[in-house]
Each structure stands twice: as structure tokens, then as C-alpha cells.
Design a protein around this motif. Sequence first.
Motif, PDB file in Angstrom:
ATOM      1  N   TYR A 129       3.773   9.273   4.340  1.00 50.83           N
ATOM      2  CA  TYR A 129       2.510   8.644   4.922  1.00 50.83           C
ATOM      3  C   TYR A 129       3.033   8.003   6.297  1.00 50.83           C
ATOM      4  N   GLY A 130       2.220   8.259   7.210  1.00 47.92           N
ATOM      5  CA  GLY A 130       2.629   7.903   8.574  1.00 47.92           C
ATOM      6  C   GLY A 130       2.792   6.254   8.507  1.00 47.92           C
ATOM      7  N   PRO A 131       3.533   5.491   9.533  1.00 50.03           N
ATOM      8  CA  PRO A 131       3.712   4.290   9.439  1.00 50.03           C
ATOM      9  C   PRO A 131       2.501   3.297   9.435  1.00 50.03           C
ATOM     10  N   ASP A 132       1.528   3.838  10.153  1.00 46.70           N
ATOM     11  CA  ASP A 132       0.358   3.010  10.017  1.00 46.70           C
ATOM     12  C   ASP A 132      -1.140   3.445   9.130  1.00 46.70           C
ATOM     13  N   GLU A 133      -0.566   4.432   8.406  1.00 39.50           N
ATOM     14  CA  GLU A 133      -1.558   4.737   7.661  1.00 39.50           C
ATOM     15  C   GLU A 133      -1.685   4.170   6.114  1.00 39.50           C
ATOM     16  N   LEU A 134      -2.840   3.472   6.132  1.00 43.24           N
ATOM     17  CA  LEU A 134      -3.093   2.953   4.865  1.00 43.24           C
ATOM     18  C   LEU A 134      -3.216   3.722   3.596  1.00 43.24           C
ATOM     19  N   TYR A 135      -2.491   3.329   2.831  1.00 46.09           N
ATOM     20  CA  TYR A 135      -2.370   4.376   1.513  1.00 46.09           C
ATOM     21  C   TYR A 135      -3.625   4.547   0.869  1.00 46.09           C
ATOM     22  N   PRO A 136      -4.324   5.580   0.637  1.00 47.13           N
ATOM     23  CA  PRO A 136      -5.522   5.583  -0.409  1.00 47.13           C
ATOM     24  C   PRO A 136      -5.094   5.487  -1.739  1.00 47.13           C
ATOM     25  N   PHE A 137      -5.958   4.862  -2.456  1.00 49.17           N
ATOM     26  CA  PHE A 137      -5.645   4.504  -4.030  1.00 49.17           C
ATOM     27  C   PHE A 137      -6.377   5.691  -4.665  1.00 49.17           C
ATOM     28  N   THR A 138      -5.677   6.281  -5.947  1.00 44.33           N
ATOM     29  CA  THR A 138      -6.223   7.398  -6.822  1.00 44.33           C
ATOM     30  C   THR A 138      -6.375   6.565  -7.909  1.00 44.33           C
ATOM     31  N   PRO A 139      -7.505   6.033  -8.323  1.00 39.79           N
ATOM     32  CA  PRO A 139      -7.565   5.220  -9.652  1.00 39.79           C
ATOM     33  C   PRO A 139      -7.160   6.310 -10.844  1.00 39.79           C
ATOM     34  N   ALA A 140      -7.608   7.512 -10.762  1.00 42.04           N
ATOM     35  CA  ALA A 140      -7.267   8.257 -12.155  1.00 42.04           C
ATOM     36  C   ALA A 140      -5.611   8.100 -12.327  1.00 42.04           C
ATOM     37  N   LEU A 141      -4.791   8.358 -11.251  1.00 43.91           N
ATOM     38  CA  LEU A 141      -3.140   8.277 -11.378  1.00 43.91           C
ATOM     39  C   LEU A 141      -2.855   6.798 -11.978  1.00 43.91           C
ATOM     40  N   VAL A 159       9.244  -6.543  -5.113  1.00 44.50           N
ATOM     41  CA  VAL A 159       8.439  -7.443  -4.406  1.00 44.50           C
ATOM     42  C   VAL A 159       8.915  -7.609  -2.876  1.00 44.50           C
ATOM     43  N   GLN A 160       8.089  -7.539  -2.015  1.00 41.49           N
ATOM     44  CA  GLN A 160       8.425  -7.338  -0.531  1.00 41.49           C
ATOM     45  C   GLN A 160       9.695  -6.527  -0.411  1.00 41.49           C
ATOM     46  N   GLN A 161       9.746  -5.381  -0.818  1.00 42.40           N
ATOM     47  CA  GLN A 161      10.941  -4.579  -0.634  1.00 42.40           C
ATOM     48  C   GLN A 161      11.405  -4.007   0.729  1.00 42.40           C
ATOM     49  N   GLY A 162      10.345  -4.290   1.571  1.00 39.18           N
ATOM     50  CA  GLY A 162      10.718  -3.657   2.856  1.00 39.18           C
ATOM     51  C   GLY A 162       9.593  -4.024   4.042  1.00 39.18           C
ATOM     52  N   ASP A 163       9.874  -3.674   5.230  1.00 43.09           N
ATOM     53  CA  ASP A 163       8.785  -3.995   6.184  1.00 43.09           C
ATOM     54  C   ASP A 163       7.500  -3.015   5.888  1.00 43.09           C
ATOM     55  N   ARG A 164       7.851  -1.851   5.449  1.00 41.69           N
ATOM     56  CA  ARG A 164       6.594  -0.826   5.065  1.00 41.69           C
ATOM     57  C   ARG A 164       5.595  -1.608   4.073  1.00 41.69           C
ATOM     58  N   GLU A 165       6.257  -2.258   2.960  1.00 44.34           N
ATOM     59  CA  GLU A 165       5.312  -2.902   2.034  1.00 44.34           C
ATOM     60  C   GLU A 165       4.521  -4.096   3.006  1.00 44.34           C
ATOM     61  N   THR A 166       5.234  -4.605   3.759  1.00 50.01           N
ATOM     62  CA  THR A 166       4.781  -6.026   4.439  1.00 50.01           C
ATOM     63  C   THR A 166       3.791  -5.308   5.147  1.00 50.01           C
ATOM     64  N   ARG A 167       3.898  -4.356   5.891  1.00 47.72           N
ATOM     65  CA  ARG A 167       2.695  -3.812   6.820  1.00 47.72           C
ATOM     66  C   ARG A 167       1.792  -3.211   6.063  1.00 47.72           C
ATOM     67  N   GLN A 168       1.727  -2.870   4.961  1.00 43.29           N
ATOM     68  CA  GLN A 168       0.616  -2.187   4.067  1.00 43.29           C
ATOM     69  C   GLN A 168      -0.298  -3.581   3.736  1.00 43.29           C
ATOM     70  N   ILE A 169       0.449  -4.627   3.063  1.00 44.02           N
ATOM     71  CA  ILE A 169      -0.356  -5.519   2.574  1.00 44.02           C
ATOM     72  C   ILE A 169      -1.122  -6.393   3.772  1.00 44.02           C
ATOM     73  N   MET A 170      -0.371  -6.529   5.068  1.00 46.91           N
ATOM     74  CA  MET A 170      -1.053  -7.039   6.156  1.00 46.91           C
ATOM     75  C   MET A 170      -2.316  -6.483   6.579  1.00 46.91           C
ATOM     76  N   MET A 171      -2.184  -5.035   6.593  1.00 46.83           N
ATOM     77  CA  MET A 171      -3.342  -4.159   7.203  1.00 46.83           C
ATOM     78  C   MET A 171      -4.436  -4.400   5.886  1.00 46.83           C
ATOM     79  N   ARG A 172      -3.967  -4.400   4.571  1.00 48.82           N
ATOM     80  CA  ARG A 172      -5.162  -4.551   3.588  1.00 48.82           C
ATOM     81  C   ARG A 172      -5.742  -6.007   3.395  1.00 48.82           C
ATOM     82  N   TYR A 173      -4.819  -6.879   3.448  1.00 47.75           N
ATOM     83  CA  TYR A 173      -5.407  -8.051   2.896  1.00 47.75           C
ATOM     84  C   TYR A 173      -5.018  -9.318   3.920  1.00 47.75           C
ATOM     85  N   GLY A 174      -4.361  -9.049   5.195  1.00 47.26           N
ATOM     86  CA  GLY A 174      -3.984  -9.883   6.001  1.00 47.26           C
ATOM     87  C   GLY A 174      -2.949 -11.137   5.727  1.00 47.26           C
ATOM     88  N   ARG A 175      -2.304 -10.886   4.872  1.00 46.41           N
ATOM     89  CA  ARG A 175      -1.440 -11.726   4.573  1.00 46.41           C
ATOM     90  C   ARG A 175      -0.065 -10.999   4.235  1.00 46.41           C
TER      91      ARG A 175
END
Length: 473
Positions: free
Chosen positions: A158-170, A228-244
Amino acid sequence: MRVDLLVLAPHVLTMAGDGVGYRAGVAMAVDRGRIVDLGDAAGAAERYRADETLSLPHHLVLPGLIDAHLHTGCCILRGLAQDTRHWMMYGLQPFDNAVRQEDRDTGSLLAILEAVQAGTTTLGDYGEDMEAVCAAVERIGVRGHLTQLIREVERRVYGPDELYPFTPALGRQLLDRNLSLYDRWNGRADGRIRILFGPQAADFLSEPLLQEVRRAAVERGARIHMHVQQGDRETRQIMMRYGRRPIAWLGEIGFLDEHLIAVHLTDADDREAAEVARSGAAMILCPGSIGLIDGILPPAAAFQAAGGRCGLGTDQAAGNNGTNMFNEMKAVCLFTKLKHQDPELMPAWRALRMATIENARAIGLGDQVGSLEAGKRADFIAVDLRRASMLPVHLEPMRNLVPNLVYSARGPEVVLAAVDGRVIMRDGEVAGIDREELCDRVNACARGIGERAAREFREVDGVGARFMRMGRL
Ligand SMILES: [Zn+2]
């Protein structure tokens, strides 16, 4: 009094109380897998009629070490993802993409062999298909605190600013696998196996699925074992998705409490670590792994200062290079002293507690293992005090057993390991593992992975590929 086993040793670290619980000249009586008494060695032969006596005349006996977080399957990729930034994408990914389940299962056996040889008796393993690990734990006799990984995001780059799409079946498929694993294995092998629930991390699952996993775990009285908060990649994803930031968001959705075992906290600051500690959640620190792959020591000191339960894990041999708790004990001491430029921080006794009793409490096994006390399971190891690395033995006016164990021993000093009073390792031989056969199988897996990974490894052209060209590997 008749007992199954009597263990006689000149030196014992019980890890009871708030120190290391040193006792001299101890007879430990074990019956039906439990410690029934710890008395004086003198006169023990008259007090007990034991079916078997284990005499350890020049040894130090202590509780079996606990590795609270590791991915045994990754051991098949040992040494392939270090000395690089972005270790997961540029180091691990080309090889990880080439690994098959049989490779992971072989890697798991290798990791279990290495761990038990170095005195680990409880394995907090975490993986996507835990069937073979459950069977191995049952057969070998080690204790397994096993977690099924659940994610709702496909594996790809995934690119650094690409929000992961969810695959509910997985996500559904992996949660169902966790539930089925729980039903079939939890409590098996005389209670040695416990199954936990393993959402990979807050950024890899949608909120509804996270909540569903949590309900499933809480209903069963099982723990949630999550990065939990295992890297800046996770922080960026959660910031983009939820603003926290991740920990604030996990607090808002009710995820931070005593059911949670929070691993790493790599990108957390001291205030966030203290917030997790106050919530009652436990923290697992993997100093070797996070030190090597990120160059970071997570804020365990702030977590402990806030009263949190903090344990230790090896994480994964692809990054940290070893499934050996002696590495982690030494690493947490060294890194803490370096980070804070204070040699009085993280003394040896504290690291030993983190690998035993504090780890047991962190993962919810504090009433079972982690110290040698009447009523607990008889999980113990014996360290040969006649090995060069443990000599000399100073007893007065100061004992050097604990500093030597943490700063000098590397693992082979452990000559015996027992779980539930049953010896599972003696002089490096682990019951149920044919070392020669495993060695051949491991190297055959490595050749196959190398062939399948070669093209992507060269295309990615990371540090490892450049080092190969430059004759540095
Ligand atoms: Zn992990």
C-alpha cells in the motif's frame, strides 16, 4: 507424604514477593503437575516419598521463562529483514510473499526448539493458521498461549497515504477460524493450551469487526491480543480514517481495558502509554525486535511508572533474529539505560521479573505460572552454574546469580526445562523434536522460499539486495 516428583537444588529463585525470592537449599515437591511445597532440602527424604527425585546439585532453579508475544512461523525468515528502514515492505515482503503454510509450520517447530532450549516454557504465539502449532504444543509438552490473527485488509503493498480498503469476507473468515480454534483447542493438553483472540491492529479491522471480536472474547473470558500503535503507518491510517491517534480512538470505542494485551506501543508517547496502563490493559514490550527494525525503545518505563503490567516478548526472528528470552532481558536493560542515560534504570532483577512473574500477570496466567509457589503449575528450568558464563558464583556479601543470568547467560546454560512437572528438555534435546530431521527440512524450505522470492527481492532492490551486490552479506 507421597508426591510424584521432588526437585533438589542449592539455589532457587522463586520470583515470589516483589524481588526474586532467592532461597538456598530447596526441596520442591510436585504432585499432579502442581507445586505442593517448597521446603528445606535438609530432611526432605524423610518428609516426602517421591516417585522420582530430580537432583540438581550445581544448578539454579527458577520459573520457566514466558515469551508473551511471538510469531513462531516467521522463524523460517530469520535474518532476512534487518538493517533497513521500512523493514516490512522492503525487507520482509518479498520473502513473506513466497512463504507457504508448510514453511511457516516448519519455522514454528524451529522457533519452539530454540525457545525451549533457552528456557522458555510458555509461548505467546500469534499467527494466521495455528492448527500445526496447537498440535506441536500438545505433543512437545510446552505451554501455549495461542492467538489467531484476524485482519480485514488484503495483503499487498500500500502507498503511504492510501487508506486500506476493508474486505469483510476476509475478516469474517479469519474470525470464524479464531472461533473454531477456540472451540477445538482451548483448555486442551491438560489445560496447557489457551486460545486468545487476535485482531492484528486497529488499522487492519473495521470498527464493527473489532467490536465483534471483542464481544466474542469477553463472552468466553478470553484475552484480546493485539498490536497497538505499532508504527507511524498505523497512526497515519487511524488519523485518516477517524481523525484521532490510535490509543485515543481505541479508548473512545471501549477497547482499552483489562481484556486487552497491547503489544509494542512503538509510536506511543509517554502520556499515551500511561493512558493504556491506567485502563488496566497489559503491555508487551519486544525490545530486540523493535530496536532492530525501528531503532526505537517503546515507552515501557512510562507504562510501568503508571502502574501498568508490562511483559516481554521476542516478536519475530525475521527482525530480531532470535526466539530467546535471554536476548530480550539483556536488550531491555541495555536499551533503557541508553535511552535515559541512567545505569540505575531497568536493573537485571526487573528484567527477570518481566520475563517471569510480571509476564504471567500481564497475559492472565499469574495464578498458574511465573513463580515457584505452592499451588502453581510446576513450570521450571535449571541453569548449570558450572558453565563459564555463570562463573564465578558469588554468594556473600553479594549474590551475582541474577546479573549473570541476565547480562552473561545466552541460553545454553539452561540444561533442563519442565512443564507441569514433566521434563520437556534436557541438555538441549527437546522431547518430540528430531533435530537432524528438522534441520534438513528447514533448509529445504529456505531453498524453496529463495527461489520463489528472488524476482521480487531484486525488483524491490532494498538494502539486502544492495548488500548482496556489494559483497556485504
Ligand atoms: Zn507481532
